[in-house]
Design a protein around this motif. Structure first.
Motif, PDB file in Angstrom:
ATOM      1  N   ALA A 107       4.925   3.818   6.190  1.00  0.00           N
ATOM      2  CA  ALA A 107       4.696   4.835   5.165  1.00  0.00           C
ATOM      3  C   ALA A 107       5.754   5.922   5.230  1.00  0.00           C
ATOM      4  CB  ALA A 107       3.306   5.446   5.345  1.00  0.00           C
ATOM      5  N   ALA A 108       6.094   6.366   6.433  1.00  0.00           N
ATOM      6  CA  ALA A 108       7.100   7.430   6.578  1.00  0.00           C
ATOM      7  C   ALA A 108       8.470   6.954   6.112  1.00  0.00           C
ATOM      8  CB  ALA A 108       7.154   7.883   8.037  1.00  0.00           C
ATOM      9  N   LEU A 109       8.830   5.724   6.452  1.00  0.00           N
ATOM     10  CA  LEU A 109      10.139   5.194   6.051  1.00  0.00           C
ATOM     11  C   LEU A 109      10.243   5.044   4.539  1.00  0.00           C
ATOM     12  CD1 LEU A 109      10.685   2.491   8.832  1.00  0.00           C
ATOM     13  CD2 LEU A 109      12.075   4.547   8.454  1.00  0.00           C
ATOM     14  N   LEU A 110       9.199   4.485   3.918  1.00  0.00           N
ATOM     15  CA  LEU A 110       9.236   4.299   2.475  1.00  0.00           C
ATOM     16  C   LEU A 110       9.172   5.632   1.733  1.00  0.00           C
ATOM     17  CD1 LEU A 110       6.986   1.132   2.031  1.00  0.00           C
ATOM     18  CD2 LEU A 110       9.444   1.316   1.700  1.00  0.00           C
ATOM     19  N   ALA A 111       8.410   6.583   2.260  1.00  0.00           N
ATOM     20  CA  ALA A 111       8.347   7.904   1.640  1.00  0.00           C
ATOM     21  C   ALA A 111       9.704   8.598   1.701  1.00  0.00           C
ATOM     22  CB  ALA A 111       7.288   8.759   2.316  1.00  0.00           C
ATOM     23  N   MET A 112      10.452   8.320   2.753  1.00  0.00           N
ATOM     24  CA  MET A 112      11.788   8.904   2.868  1.00  0.00           C
ATOM     25  C   MET A 112      12.691   8.395   1.750  1.00  0.00           C
ATOM     26  SD  MET A 112      14.188   9.108   6.267  1.00  0.00           S
ATOM     27  CE  MET A 112      14.234   7.312   6.477  1.00  0.00           C
ATOM     28  N   GLY A 113      12.556   7.095   1.422  1.00  0.00           N
ATOM     29  CA  GLY A 113      13.394   6.528   0.376  1.00  0.00           C
ATOM     30  C   GLY A 113      12.880   6.776  -1.033  1.00  0.00           C
ATOM     31  N   LEU A 114      11.554   6.705  -1.211  1.00  0.00           N
ATOM     32  CA  LEU A 114      10.976   6.800  -2.553  1.00  0.00           C
ATOM     33  C   LEU A 114      10.625   8.224  -2.967  1.00  0.00           C
ATOM     34  CD1 LEU A 114       8.571   3.701  -2.404  1.00  0.00           C
ATOM     35  CD2 LEU A 114      10.800   3.847  -3.543  1.00  0.00           C
ATOM     36  N   LEU A 115      10.288   9.069  -1.981  1.00  0.00           N
ATOM     37  CA  LEU A 115       9.843  10.428  -2.299  1.00  0.00           C
ATOM     38  C   LEU A 115      10.759  11.512  -1.727  1.00  0.00           C
ATOM     39  CD1 LEU A 115       6.021   9.922  -1.561  1.00  0.00           C
ATOM     40  CD2 LEU A 115       7.130   9.963  -3.808  1.00  0.00           C
ATOM     41  N   ALA A 116      11.806  11.078  -1.032  1.00  0.00           N
ATOM     42  CA  ALA A 116      12.738  12.023  -0.386  1.00  0.00           C
ATOM     43  C   ALA A 116      12.017  12.950   0.584  1.00  0.00           C
ATOM     44  CB  ALA A 116      13.490  12.837  -1.437  1.00  0.00           C
ATOM     45  N   GLU A 117      11.009  12.420   1.287  1.00  0.00           N
ATOM     46  CA  GLU A 117      10.285  13.195   2.290  1.00  0.00           C
ATOM     47  C   GLU A 117      10.926  12.931   3.652  1.00  0.00           C
ATOM     48  OE1 GLU A 117       5.828  13.289   0.214  1.00  0.00           O
ATOM     49  OE2 GLU A 117       6.178  12.097   2.018  1.00  0.00           O
ATOM     50  N   HIS A 118      11.751  13.849   4.089  1.00  0.00           N
ATOM     51  CA  HIS A 118      12.468  13.694   5.343  1.00  0.00           C
ATOM     52  C   HIS A 118      11.739  14.459   6.444  1.00  0.00           C
ATOM     53  CE1 HIS A 118      15.895  11.770   3.366  1.00  0.00           C
ATOM     54  NE2 HIS A 118      15.725  12.666   2.392  1.00  0.00           N
ATOM     55  N   LEU A 119      11.426  13.770   7.509  1.00  0.00           N
ATOM     56  CA  LEU A 119      10.656  14.362   8.596  1.00  0.00           C
ATOM     57  C   LEU A 119      11.568  14.887   9.686  1.00  0.00           C
ATOM     58  CD1 LEU A 119       7.828  11.660   8.930  1.00  0.00           C
ATOM     59  CD2 LEU A 119       7.959  13.637   7.384  1.00  0.00           C
ATOM     60  N   THR A 120      11.033  15.814  10.470  1.00  0.00           N
ATOM     61  CA  THR A 120      11.777  16.345  11.611  1.00  0.00           C
ATOM     62  C   THR A 120      11.658  15.373  12.789  1.00  0.00           C
ATOM     63  OG1 THR A 120       9.866  17.514  12.535  1.00  0.00           O
ATOM     64  CG2 THR A 120      11.160  18.676  10.849  1.00  0.00           C
TER      65      THR A 120
ATOM     66  N   LEU B   4       0.827  -1.201   0.000  1.00  0.00           N
ATOM     67  CA  LEU B   4       0.000   0.000   0.000  1.00  0.00           C
ATOM     68  C   LEU B   4       0.865   1.256   0.000  1.00  0.00           C
ATOM     69  CD1 LEU B   4      -3.225   0.438   2.075  1.00  0.00           C
ATOM     70  CD2 LEU B   4      -1.617   2.321   1.831  1.00  0.00           C
ATOM     71  N   ALA B   5       1.921   1.244   0.826  1.00  0.00           N
ATOM     72  CA  ALA B   5       2.788   2.419   0.921  1.00  0.00           C
ATOM     73  C   ALA B   5       3.568   2.633  -0.372  1.00  0.00           C
ATOM     74  CB  ALA B   5       3.744   2.262   2.097  1.00  0.00           C
ATOM     75  N   VAL B   6       4.064   1.554  -0.977  1.00  0.00           N
ATOM     76  CA  VAL B   6       4.804   1.674  -2.232  1.00  0.00           C
ATOM     77  C   VAL B   6       3.886   2.190  -3.336  1.00  0.00           C
ATOM     78  CG1 VAL B   6       5.965   0.368  -4.052  1.00  0.00           C
ATOM     79  CG2 VAL B   6       6.531  -0.067  -1.661  1.00  0.00           C
ATOM     80  N   GLY B   7       2.686   1.621  -3.431  1.00  0.00           N
ATOM     81  CA  GLY B   7       1.749   2.052  -4.461  1.00  0.00           C
ATOM     82  C   GLY B   7       1.355   3.510  -4.321  1.00  0.00           C
ATOM     83  N   THR B   8       1.130   3.943  -3.086  1.00  0.00           N
ATOM     84  CA  THR B   8       0.750   5.339  -2.859  1.00  0.00           C
ATOM     85  C   THR B   8       1.912   6.278  -3.157  1.00  0.00           C
ATOM     86  OG1 THR B   8      -0.810   4.620  -1.159  1.00  0.00           O
ATOM     87  CG2 THR B   8      -0.231   6.954  -1.190  1.00  0.00           C
ATOM     88  N   SER B   9       3.127   5.840  -2.834  1.00  0.00           N
ATOM     89  CA  SER B   9       4.302   6.654  -3.155  1.00  0.00           C
ATOM     90  C   SER B   9       4.436   6.838  -4.664  1.00  0.00           C
ATOM     91  CB  SER B   9       5.566   5.987  -2.594  1.00  0.00           C
ATOM     92  OG  SER B   9       5.533   5.938  -1.181  1.00  0.00           O
TER      93      SER B   9
END
Length: 292
Positions: free
Chosen positions: A246-259, A22-27
Motif C-alpha cells: 500500500a505504501a509503495l503504490l500510494a507513493m506512485g499513485l498518490l505522491a504520498e512520500h513517507l519519512t 485492493l491497494a490500487v482500488g483504494t488509491s
C-alpha cells in the motif's frame, strides 16, 4: 515452467494480486474524496460490492438459520464500520500508514489466541511500529484524528475476524455477500447523508463501481481462490505484505512520500505480522474480504 510448478505458483500470485488490486482500488477511491467525501466514497464501494457479490453468489438460494443470520449481521456491521473508519482515516494520513495502523487489529487477534513467550517479541515489534506512527512530537507528526480513525478501524477488523469465525461453517461466498449487505446498511445512509444527490452523478457512479470491483470484489475472489490451495500460514505471510504494498503504490499513485521513520514503522508491522504467522500453532488469518 512445468504444469505442477505453475499450479503451485498461481495461488501465491492470487494473494499478491489481491493485495495489489485492493491497494490500487483504494488509491483511486481517494480521488473521489473532494467530490463526495470519504463517507460517500465508502458508501459507493460497499454498496456496489454488495450488489456485485449478491449477483455472483446468490445467497438467497441457501436457507440461513436465525443464529447464523445473527452472526452474519454482527460480521457485516463491523465490516461496514471498518470500511467507513478506514476511509475517514485516509482523509488526513497516508494510505500506507493507515494500513499499518489498521493491521494492529488482526495482529492483536493472532497474538491473543496464542499468548506464548515468542509472541511478546511480535507484540513489542508491533508496539514499536505503532509508537513510531503516533503523533508524539517526533519527526513529522501525523494528524491525531486520522490516527484515531485508523485505530478504530483496527478494532473493527479484530471484531470482524472474531465474528467471521463464528460464521466460518458457512460457505465463504454466502457469508461475505450477506455480510456486505449488512455493511451497506451501516455505510450507505452515512454516505447519503453526507454527499446527498452528488452520489447519483453518472460519472461518479461509474467510478464508484470501478472502485468497488477493483478494491473489493476482485480481492475477495482472489483470496477465496487462494485459501483453497494455500496453507493458512503461507496465506498469512503473503497478506502481511499489505502495508508495504500500500505504501509503495500510494507513493506512485498518490505522491504520498513517507519519512524514513514511517517506513521503519511499516517494516515493524510487517515483521510482526509475518513473525506471528510463522510461529503460531494455528495461524488466525483475516477472513476474505479484509478492507484496506
Amino acid at each position: 515452467m512445468s504444469t505442477t510448478r505453475l499450479s503451485s505458483l498461481l495461488p501465491v500470485l492470487a494473494v499478491l494480486g489481491s493485495v495489489t488490486s485492493l491497494a490500487v482500488g483504494t488509491s483511486f477511491a481517494k480521488q473521489l474524496f473532494p467530490l463526495i467525501g470519504a463517507q460517500g466514497t465508502s458508501a459507493l464501494r460497499v454498496g456496489f460490492s454488495a450488489l456485485v457479490l449478491l449477483a455472483v453468489f446468490r445467497p438467497w438460494r441457501r436457507a440461513t438459520s436465525r443464529a447464523d443470520a445473527g452472526a452474519i449481521l454482527r460480521y457485516g456491521i463491523t465490516l461496514g464500520a471498518m470500511n467507513l473508519l478506514f476511509y475517514m482515516a485516509l482523509r488526513t494520513i497516508p494510505f500506507g500508514i493507515a494500513v499499518a495502523i489498521e493491521f494492529c487489529g488482526p495482529l492483536a487477534v493472532a497474538m491473543w489466541s496464542s499468548r506464548r513467550p515468542i509472541d511478546f517479541v511480535w507484540v513489542g515489534c508491533a508496539a514499536a511500529g505503532l509508537l513510531m506512527l503516533l503523533p508524539l512530537g517526533h519527526g513529522e507528526p501525523l494528524d491525531l484524528v486520522g490516527v484515531l480513525y485508523a485505530l478504530g478501524a483496527a478494532v473493527c477488523w479484530a471484531l470482524y475476524i472474531i465474528f467471521g469465525k463464528r460464521a466460518g461453517h458457512l460457505p465463504a461466498g454466502h457469508t461475505v455477500s450477506l455480510g456486505l449487505c449488512a455493511a451497506a446498511l451501516v455505510v450507505v445512509p452515512v454516505g447519503v447523508a453526507h454527499a446527498g444527490m452528488a452520489l447519483l452523478d453518472p460519472k461518479i457512479l461509474l467510478f464508484g463501481l470501478g472502485v468497488a470491483v477493483v478494491s473489493s470484489s476482485i480481492p475477495m475472489w482472489l483470496e477465496m481462490a487462494a485459501l483453497k490451495r494455500l496453507p493458512k500460514e503461507t496465506f498469512g505471510i503473503l497478506i502481511s505484505m499489505e502495508p508495504a504494498v500500500a505504501a509503495l503504490l500510494a507513493m506512485g499513485l498518490l505522491a504520498e512520500h513517507l519519512t524514513p521513520l514511517q517506513w521503519a514503522a511499516i517494516g515493524c508491522t510487517v515483521v510482526a505480522s509475518i513473525g506471528s504467522t510463522i510461529t503460531a500453532k494455528r495461524a488466525p488469518v483475516p477472513v476474505p474480504g479484509a478492507p484496506a
